[in-house]
Design an enzyme around this catalytic site. Sequence first.
Site, short mmCIF file in Angstrom:
data_model
loop_
_atom_site.label_atom_id
_atom_site.label_comp_id
_atom_site.label_asym_id
_atom_site.label_seq_id
_atom_site.Cartn_x
_atom_site.Cartn_y
_atom_site.Cartn_z
N ASP A 71 45.05 35.20 24.23
CA ASP A 71 44.11 36.22 24.70
C ASP A 71 42.79 35.57 25.04
OD1 ASP A 71 44.32 39.57 24.28
OD2 ASP A 71 42.36 38.72 24.77
N ASN A 76 52.09 39.52 29.72
CA ASN A 76 51.50 40.84 29.49
C ASN A 76 50.03 40.93 29.91
OD1 ASN A 76 51.25 43.54 27.89
ND2 ASN A 76 49.72 42.20 26.95
N SER A 78 54.69 47.86 36.83
CA SER A 78 54.05 49.17 36.62
C SER A 78 54.56 50.18 37.64
CB SER A 78 52.53 49.05 36.75
OG SER A 78 51.91 50.32 36.73
N TYR A 115 46.02 46.47 41.92
CA TYR A 115 46.92 46.48 40.76
C TYR A 115 48.36 46.76 41.19
CZ TYR A 115 48.52 47.84 36.05
OH TYR A 115 49.18 47.94 34.86
N GLY A 116 48.53 47.72 42.10
CA GLY A 116 49.88 48.06 42.57
C GLY A 116 50.53 46.91 43.31
N LYS A 144 51.56 44.30 40.74
CA LYS A 144 52.68 44.69 39.89
C LYS A 144 54.00 44.73 40.66
CE LYS A 144 50.74 44.90 35.92
NZ LYS A 144 51.05 43.80 34.98
N ALA A 168 51.58 53.50 28.26
CA ALA A 168 51.08 53.49 26.89
C ALA A 168 49.57 53.72 26.88
CB ALA A 168 51.39 52.16 26.21
N ARG A 204 43.46 50.18 25.82
CA ARG A 204 42.09 50.21 26.33
C ARG A 204 42.08 50.21 27.86
NH1 ARG A 204 39.20 44.32 25.86
NH2 ARG A 204 40.88 43.07 26.69
#
Length: 305
Positions: A38, A100, A152, A165-166, A169, A197, A200
């Site tokens: 992380d 992830n 996603s 983002y799309g 993914k 889910a 944050r």
Amino acid sequence: MSIDFNGRVAIVTGAGNGLGRSHALELAKRGAKVVINDLGGARDGSGGSSAAAKAVVAEIIAAGGEAIAHGANVANFDEVQAMVAQTMETWGRVDILINNAGILRDKSFAKMDLADFRLVMDVHVMGSVNCTKAVWDIMREQNYGRIVMTTSSSGMYGNFGQTNYGAAKMAVIGFMNTLVLEGQKNDIRINCLAPTAATRMTEDIMPPEICAMLQPEAVTAGALTLCHEDAPNRMILCAGAGGYASTRLFETDGVFIPEQEQSPEAVLAQWEGICDIGNQAELASGLKQSEKFLTKAMAYVQANK
């Protein structure tokens, strides 16, 4: 059947919080040695801190497991290579990689700065590529590997304000599709997880009562299904709130239009047949589409000799 990860070494990126943390804790609970990766940045990718990763490591060790923390930025290949080198020095193998790590920089495309588009692509796509590349030869030499990409519904179906983002993914699905073909002789299996889910990343766009239903642990049950010894291959598993489903890409059988008749008008005239889902099929590779079209063309030639 009971699923355990005894003797396995796993790297989970973005494991300081949310889904990654949940995946890492459950892998460790079931016997895996886990690298908690992380960068410790904010949701938009800014900043950095090792505190979250170290806290997860401490939690695993307190429960009797084995874990180390590493703050590699997945978008930086040199840092990723250093993380994998430390893993090999510590445990001598890498069996599982869960890609992830991710960030959000949401805006409508009209208002989005290209730098924000590029950064999201770098983290999600190149982050997955960098981590996979760093472990690929290790897994090939072991003749064993399990890799999970995080896709996603925003990529598969679209979501307003998430062109960056799309796109990212959906890209990891294409990455998976070819890796599956290249990795299968060495028992490297690659799958995609499409999670829903409350983390944050999503906490401020969902009301509290909905967030309460979307616990990361439900998604983790799916993630571990995709990376155990008898895992499937080339699966897109969707998981959230206790629901589990698969997404698959199908292609209709389509039509054949002779060379002398090929035109936009002819394509439109055949539109119903082009879109007919009656004989649709899942194609094993891009070559299968070419084979299908050539078979139709050769059948036409044979019938008109």
